[in-house]
Write an enzyme that holds these catalytic residues in place. Structure first.
Site, PDB file in Angstrom:
ATOM      1  NE  ARG A 105       6.049  14.004   2.888  1.00 30.20           N
ATOM      2  CZ  ARG A 105       6.992  14.150   3.644  1.00 30.20           C
ATOM      3  NH1 ARG A 105       7.914  14.580   3.447  1.00 30.20           N
ATOM      4  NH2 ARG A 105       6.715  12.839   4.084  1.00 30.20           N
ATOM      5  CE  LYS A 157      13.036  14.497   9.306  1.00 30.78           C
ATOM      6  NZ  LYS A 157      11.026  15.220  10.048  1.00 30.78           N
ATOM      7  NE  ARG A 192       7.664   9.932   2.954  1.00 32.66           N
ATOM      8  CZ  ARG A 192       8.380  10.492   4.294  1.00 32.66           C
ATOM      9  NH1 ARG A 192       9.163  11.667   3.619  1.00 32.66           N
ATOM     10  NH2 ARG A 192       7.396  10.176   5.250  1.00 32.66           N
ATOM     11  NE  ARG A 213       5.513   9.601   8.794  1.00 35.06           N
ATOM     12  CZ  ARG A 213       4.960  10.180   7.678  1.00 35.06           C
ATOM     13  NH1 ARG A 213       4.259  10.315   6.998  1.00 35.06           N
ATOM     14  NH2 ARG A 213       6.127  11.792   7.539  1.00 35.06           N
ATOM     15  NE  ARG A 248      11.944   8.817  12.685  1.00 37.95           N
ATOM     16  CZ  ARG A 248      11.973   9.725  11.505  1.00 37.95           C
ATOM     17  NH1 ARG A 248      13.075   9.825  10.196  1.00 37.95           N
ATOM     18  NH2 ARG A 248      11.299  10.040  11.059  1.00 37.95           N
TER      19      ARG A 248
HETATM   20  P1  AP5 Z   1       9.736  17.884   4.252  1.00 37.90           P
HETATM   21  O1  AP5 Z   1      10.754  18.751   4.548  1.00 37.90           O
HETATM   22  O2  AP5 Z   1       9.420  16.674   3.209  1.00 37.90           O
HETATM   23  O3  AP5 Z   1       9.603  17.908   6.133  1.00 37.90           O
HETATM   24  P2  AP5 Z   1      10.295  16.755   6.708  1.00 37.90           P
HETATM   25  O4  AP5 Z   1      10.990  17.148   8.027  1.00 37.90           O
HETATM   26  O5  AP5 Z   1      11.525  16.466   6.120  1.00 37.90           O
HETATM   27  O6  AP5 Z   1       8.872  15.167   6.999  1.00 37.90           O
HETATM   28  P3  AP5 Z   1       8.943  13.284   6.651  1.00 37.90           P
HETATM   29  O7  AP5 Z   1       7.859  13.403   6.636  1.00 37.90           O
HETATM   30  O8  AP5 Z   1      10.173  13.139   4.888  1.00 37.90           O
HETATM   31  O9  AP5 Z   1      10.262  13.171   8.267  1.00 37.90           O
HETATM   32  P4  AP5 Z   1       9.743  11.687   8.549  1.00 37.90           P
HETATM   33  O10 AP5 Z   1      10.403  11.801   9.427  1.00 37.90           O
HETATM   34  O11 AP5 Z   1       8.296  11.524   9.006  1.00 37.90           O
HETATM   35  O12 AP5 Z   1      10.131  10.967   7.166  1.00 37.90           O
HETATM   36  P5  AP5 Z   1      11.390   9.635   7.271  1.00 37.90           P
HETATM   37  O13 AP5 Z   1      11.081   9.797   5.379  1.00 37.90           O
HETATM   38  O14 AP5 Z   1      12.169  10.682   7.601  1.00 37.90           O
HETATM   39  O15 AP5 Z   1       8.665  19.192   4.686  1.00 37.90           O
HETATM   40  C1  AP5 Z   1       7.321  18.215   4.408  1.00 37.90           C
HETATM   41  C2  AP5 Z   1       6.224  19.201   3.613  1.00 37.90           C
HETATM   42  O16 AP5 Z   1       6.124  20.709   3.871  1.00 37.90           O
HETATM   43  C3  AP5 Z   1       6.234  19.390   2.240  1.00 37.90           C
HETATM   44  O17 AP5 Z   1       5.279  19.355   0.874  1.00 37.90           O
HETATM   45  C4  AP5 Z   1       7.082  20.636   2.230  1.00 37.90           C
HETATM   46  O18 AP5 Z   1       6.980  21.654   0.888  1.00 37.90           O
HETATM   47  C5  AP5 Z   1       6.318  22.009   3.274  1.00 37.90           C
HETATM   48  N1  AP5 Z   1       7.049  22.923   3.695  1.00 37.90           N
HETATM   49  C6  AP5 Z   1       8.485  22.194   3.866  1.00 37.90           C
HETATM   50  N2  AP5 Z   1       9.233  23.301   4.787  1.00 37.90           N
HETATM   51  C7  AP5 Z   1       7.411  24.916   4.533  1.00 37.90           C
HETATM   52  C8  AP5 Z   1       7.769  25.755   5.214  1.00 37.90           C
HETATM   53  N3  AP5 Z   1       8.423  25.926   6.122  1.00 37.90           N
HETATM   54  N4  AP5 Z   1       6.836  26.720   5.085  1.00 37.90           N
HETATM   55  C9  AP5 Z   1       5.322  25.612   4.193  1.00 37.90           C
HETATM   56  N5  AP5 Z   1       5.440  24.275   3.599  1.00 37.90           N
HETATM   57  C10 AP5 Z   1       6.341  23.561   3.783  1.00 37.90           C
HETATM   58  O19 AP5 Z   1      11.176   9.071   7.894  1.00 37.90           O
HETATM   59  C11 AP5 Z   1      10.143   7.554   7.001  1.00 37.90           C
HETATM   60  C12 AP5 Z   1       9.699   6.438   7.725  1.00 37.90           C
HETATM   61  O20 AP5 Z   1      11.307   5.650   7.770  1.00 37.90           O
HETATM   62  C13 AP5 Z   1      10.269   6.413   9.546  1.00 37.90           C
HETATM   63  O21 AP5 Z   1       8.664   6.152  10.217  1.00 37.90           O
HETATM   64  C14 AP5 Z   1      10.474   5.239   9.617  1.00 37.90           C
HETATM   65  O22 AP5 Z   1       9.189   4.452   9.796  1.00 37.90           O
HETATM   66  C15 AP5 Z   1      11.381   4.714   8.573  1.00 37.90           C
HETATM   67  N6  AP5 Z   1      12.907   6.083   9.523  1.00 37.90           N
HETATM   68  C16 AP5 Z   1      13.347   6.636   8.687  1.00 37.90           C
HETATM   69  N7  AP5 Z   1      14.161   7.339   9.823  1.00 37.90           N
HETATM   70  C17 AP5 Z   1      14.636   6.023  11.028  1.00 37.90           C
HETATM   71  C18 AP5 Z   1      15.467   5.975  11.599  1.00 37.90           C
HETATM   72  N8  AP5 Z   1      16.334   7.067  11.712  1.00 37.90           N
HETATM   73  N9  AP5 Z   1      14.573   5.012  12.831  1.00 37.90           N
HETATM   74  C19 AP5 Z   1      13.920   4.636  13.041  1.00 37.90           C
HETATM   75  N10 AP5 Z   1      12.942   4.430  11.717  1.00 37.90           N
HETATM   76  C20 AP5 Z   1      13.611   5.488  10.574  1.00 37.90           C
END
Ligand code: AP5
Length: 218
Positions: free
Chosen positions: A128, A15, A161, A172, A90
């Site tokens: 990552r 994402k 992270r 997660r 979410r």
């Molecule tokens: P990346 O693009 O970083 O993936 P992502 O889907 O953004 O993953 P996140 O870990 O950021 O999602 P998340 O939802 O767990 O975390 P968030 O920060 O939102 O890609 C991942 C890896 O894959 C990278 O190394 C990249 O290079 C590789 N990659 C990408 N595309 C690729 C491809 N096509 N081919 C090969 N490799 C590829 O949330 C973190 C925490 O915050 C949550 O756990 C929660 O505690 C809190 N939080 C955030 N939002 C909310 C909400 N709305 N409600 C409640 N709590 C929340």
């Protein structure tokens, strides 16, 4: 019509990677709730400590905190013509809140669900690394930087992270299945949800994303 583009998908689906590119291409701000919460978590306040503990463990932060974050951020002038949500909504409560908010703002919501198998997700997350300066996203297995530990774009050190370890990733993924996956049905019936194959290389995934956003794919 002004748009709200929602990037949905399991942790590690890509994402953030796609939202960054889309933001650059469209000139819309990328609103990553994970990033905003990580900044809030740095504060030595009861709220900062609560967010830090929840994020590190891989548990969701409360809907009330998220509502405040989204209302504040989307009322800034750079969101006037549209914005990209990365990591929100979410939960069903958050989805309902977004329906009300986008209605008030006069914006259409489209949702792009990036689909990746669970097998790929663990490798993507534990591998990552993110630039501490510009936020560029790498992966030690799949997209390594030219010089280990440093960003190709600005040479700043890369960081891992606190929630990118096997235990938090498992929590997660469970939170995603329990709280976020039900949103797929909520949105699918309204015809605004588009599925994107996230297993393909980043450039190809981005092509699919653009096809949806520009209306080439109906
Ligand atoms: P990346 O693009 O970083 O993936 P992502 O889907 O953004 O993953 P996140 O870990 O950021 O999602 P998340 O939802 O767990 O975390 P968030 O920060 O939102 O890609 C991942 C890896 O894959 C990278 O190394 C990249 O290079 C590789 N990659 C990408 N595309 C690729 C491809 N096509 N081919 C090969 N490799 C590829 O949330 C973190 C925490 O915050 C949550 O756990 C929660 O505690 C809190 N939080 C955030 N939002 C909310 C909400 N709305 N409600 C409640 N709590 C929340």
């Amino acid at each position: 019509m002004q748009k709200v583009i929602v990037m949905m998908g399991a942790p590690g689906a890509g994402k953030g990677t796609q939202a960054r590119r889309l933001a650059e291409r469209l000139g819309y701000p990328q609103i990553s709730t994970g990033d905003i919460l990580r900044e809030m978590a740095a504060a030595e306040t009861p709220l900062g400590r609560e967010i830090r503990a929840r994020q590190a463990a891989g548990r969701l932060v409360s809907d009330d905190v998220l509502a405040e974050v989204i209302l504040t951020r989307t009322s800034r002038p750079d969101c006037a013509s549209g914005y990209i949500l990365d990591g929100f909504p979410r939960t069903l409560n958050q989805a309902r809140m977004l329906e009300r908010l986008s209605g008030q703002q006069g914006k259409d919501v489209i949702l792009l669900r990036v689909v990746v198998s669970e097998d790929s997700l663990m490798k993507r997350l534990t591998g990552r690394r993110t630039c501490s300066q510009c936020g560029e996203i790498y992966n030690v297995y799949l997209r390594p930087p030219q010089h280990e530990g440093f960003c190709d774009l600005d040479g700043a050190p890369l960081e891992q992270r606190s929630d990118d370890n096997a235990e938090s990733v498992t929590t997660r993924l469970r939170a995603y299945e329990e709280s976020t996956a039900p949103l797929i049905d909520f949105y699918r019936t309204s015809g605004r949800l588009f599925e994107i194959n996230g297993e393909l290389p980043v450039d190809e995934v981005f092509r699919s994303v653009m096809n949806v956003v520009t209306g080439k794919r109906k």
